[in-house]
Design an enzyme around this catalytic site. Structure first.
Site, PDB file in Angstrom:
ATOM      1  N   GLU A   3       0.889  -1.166   0.000  1.00 16.22           N
ATOM      2  CA  GLU A   3       0.000   0.000   0.000  1.00 16.22           C
ATOM      3  C   GLU A   3       0.919   1.205   0.000  1.00 16.22           C
ATOM      4  OE1 GLU A   3      -1.897   2.970   0.126  1.00 16.22           O
ATOM      5  OE2 GLU A   3      -1.697   2.743   2.300  1.00 16.22           O
ATOM      6  N   CYS A  48      -1.401   9.217   2.444  1.00 15.46           N
ATOM      7  CA  CYS A  48      -1.272   8.737   1.069  1.00 15.46           C
ATOM      8  C   CYS A  48      -2.466   9.131   0.213  1.00 15.46           C
ATOM      9  CB  CYS A  48      -1.079   7.223   1.050  1.00 15.46           C
ATOM     10  SG  CYS A  48      -2.438   6.286   1.799  1.00 15.46           S
TER      11      CYS A  48
END
Length: 484
Positions: free
Chosen positions: A243, A277
């Site tokens: 991720e 993110c």
């Protein structure tokens, strides 16, 4: 009674380290880093403990995870204070982390009694079925920005499904991202040897990926580091969940209600100083609204308070360290040199970077450009909102898709059907209509595409695929007969 005592790490061999408050530079505690030799010790112990844990009744595993969730809630003030002081989080973000971490544990507990497989039809006279079995030892490498949540979302489901875990948190948030979780699970009754916390550098991460007892690696962090983890894991034929970063687009269509959209837009880029993110790295706004949007977002940015989140009531705290600050400022300065206008912010005091709005953010951006608008084309990981105009939906699609990343997409419009149709043309792992890009829930599958990750997912049933192996089994009443 205090739950956390970082001095418990004295048995590690990597040397002395300090938990430092980025807002003040104050040393909060001392602890010991892990060395590469600690990885082998941890994985040997984890592999030994995992076999009995995998055979334990599912209700026993579930009870430990439920108790862990209760303990996070019980010790929320203490854990939250560490998230605020060690991680530079505002209080609301710390509250979100502790609340979500508890929910991650409760959701993981529910995984322990999910169906284990399925019965398959077979052309032969036999019983044919699949079962999910624990992967074994899971290596988890977690980052600094949401340290508790981004550790527990892998640790909790992996444990609930019968695995052991070796966790390497970022040393900058080793207490709230590592020791807090270990202390909670120990008090919850997790048997010894099933969770090992090894705060350390890249060398410890490499040793963890390479260790033959680790069969699955869960990594959350930058795309550059994740690429290295993926390459190393592939050489050792290991399943890896990556991720990674993002440069998500936030689309504002011509029918958007700007009164309603401003809070959404500001949160998308400025939440936790942009160190997320999913942060909106590109605000793409219809040309008819562009000037007003820039003016209003800049005013919103100027109105936000930046300061010490532990001692003041602020909207933004400090960025994590000097290196991150310098990178953010360099990207903003480079963009300004390429023709971008700094409509708000663009300045800092110590580690406190003002929320920044960059107008005409596409200036100089493109494959053939010499003076690329760096803050528009790259993941900034700071409180920076580049804004660019578009004129048609086709142009919006082209701009939103013009990125190596594919994590999140936000669309603001009064016409949700049109937004769904538009989103089908823009590949991303996450979509939020009339909301911003920073969203996460324990029951929802989470992950990105392209440079944002391998398409792996965390959350809910996706954890079954992440942390178990599927075994095919057949059973006959008598031995099978073959032609020879």
């Amino acid at each position: 009674m205090a739950l956390l005592d970082p001095t418990n790490w004295r048995s590690l061999r990597g040397g002395a380290a300090e938990a430092v408050e980025p807002a003040t530079g104050e040393v909060l505690a001392g602890f010991t880093l892990a060395a590469t030799a600690d990885v082998e010790r941890a994985t040997v112990a984890a592999a030994g403990a995992q076999r009995a844990w995998a055979r334990a009744p599912y209700a026993e595993r579930a009870a430990v995870l439920r108790r862990a969730g209760d303990l996070i809630r019980e010790h929320e003030p203490e854990i939250g204070e560490w998230i605020i002081r060690e991680g530079g989080s505002i209080r609301g973000k710390a509250d979100f982390e502790t609340r979500t971490a508890a929910e991650e544990c409760y959701e993981a507990a529910a995984l322990a009694h999910r169906p284990l497989g399925q019965v398959l039809p077979s052309a032969a006279p036999r019983l044919s079925y699949t079962t999910r079995v624990p992967a074994g030892v899971v290596g988890v490498i977690s980052p600094f920005n949401a340290p508790l949540v981004l550790a527990v979302r892998s640790v909790a489901p992996a444990l609930a499904l019968g695995n052991a875990v070796v966790l390497k948190p970022d040393p900058r948030t080793a207490v709230c991202g590592g020791h807090a979780l270990a202390a909670v699970l120990a008090e919850a009754g997790l048997p010894e040897g099933l969770l090992h916390v090894l705060p350390g550098g890249a060398d410890v991460g490499r040793a963890l990926v390479e260790d033959p007892r680790v069969r699955v690696v869960s990594f959350t962090g930058s795309t550059a580091a994740g690429r290295g983890v993926g390459e190393l894991a592939a050489r050792h034929l290991k399943r890896t969940h990556l991720e990674l970063g993002g440069n998500s687009a936030f689309l504002v269509l011509e029918d958007a209600d700007l009164d309603a959209a401003m809070s959404t837009a500001a949160w998308a880029s400025f939440f936790h100083q942009g160190q997320v993110c999913m942060t909106a790295g590109r605000h793409l706004v219809h040309a008819s609204l562009y000037d007003e949007y820039v003016e209003r977002l800049a005013a919103k940015a100027d109105s936000l308070a930046v300061g010490d989140p532990y001692r003041e009531q602020v909207h933004l705290g400090p960025v994590i360290d000097r290196g991150q600050l310098e990178r953010i400022d360099a990207l903003v300065r480079s963009s300004a040199a390429a023709g971008v206008r700094i409509a708000a912010g663009g300045r800092h005091r110590d580690l406190f970077y003002r929320p920044t709005v960059l107008a005409d953010a596409g200036a100089g951006y493109g494959a053939d450009s010499v003076g690329e608008s760096a803050a528009y084309g790259q993941e900034v990981f700071g409180p920076v909102a580049p804004v660019r105009a578009f004129h048609t939906l086709d142009e919006a699609v082209a701009l939103a898709g013009d990125s190596d990343y594919g994590l999140a997409l936000g669309i603001v419009t009064r016409d949700t059907a049109r937004a769904l149709d538009l989103a089908d043309r823009i590949p991303t792992g996450l979509l939020h209509i009339n909301d911003q890009t920073v969203n996460d829930e324990p029951i929802a599958p989470f992950g990105g595409l392209a440079d944002s990750g391998t398409g792996s997912r965390f959350g809910g049933d996706a954890n079954l695929d992440a942390f178990t192996e599927t075994r095919w089994t057949t059973v006959r009443a008598t031995p099978a007969a073959y032609p020879f």
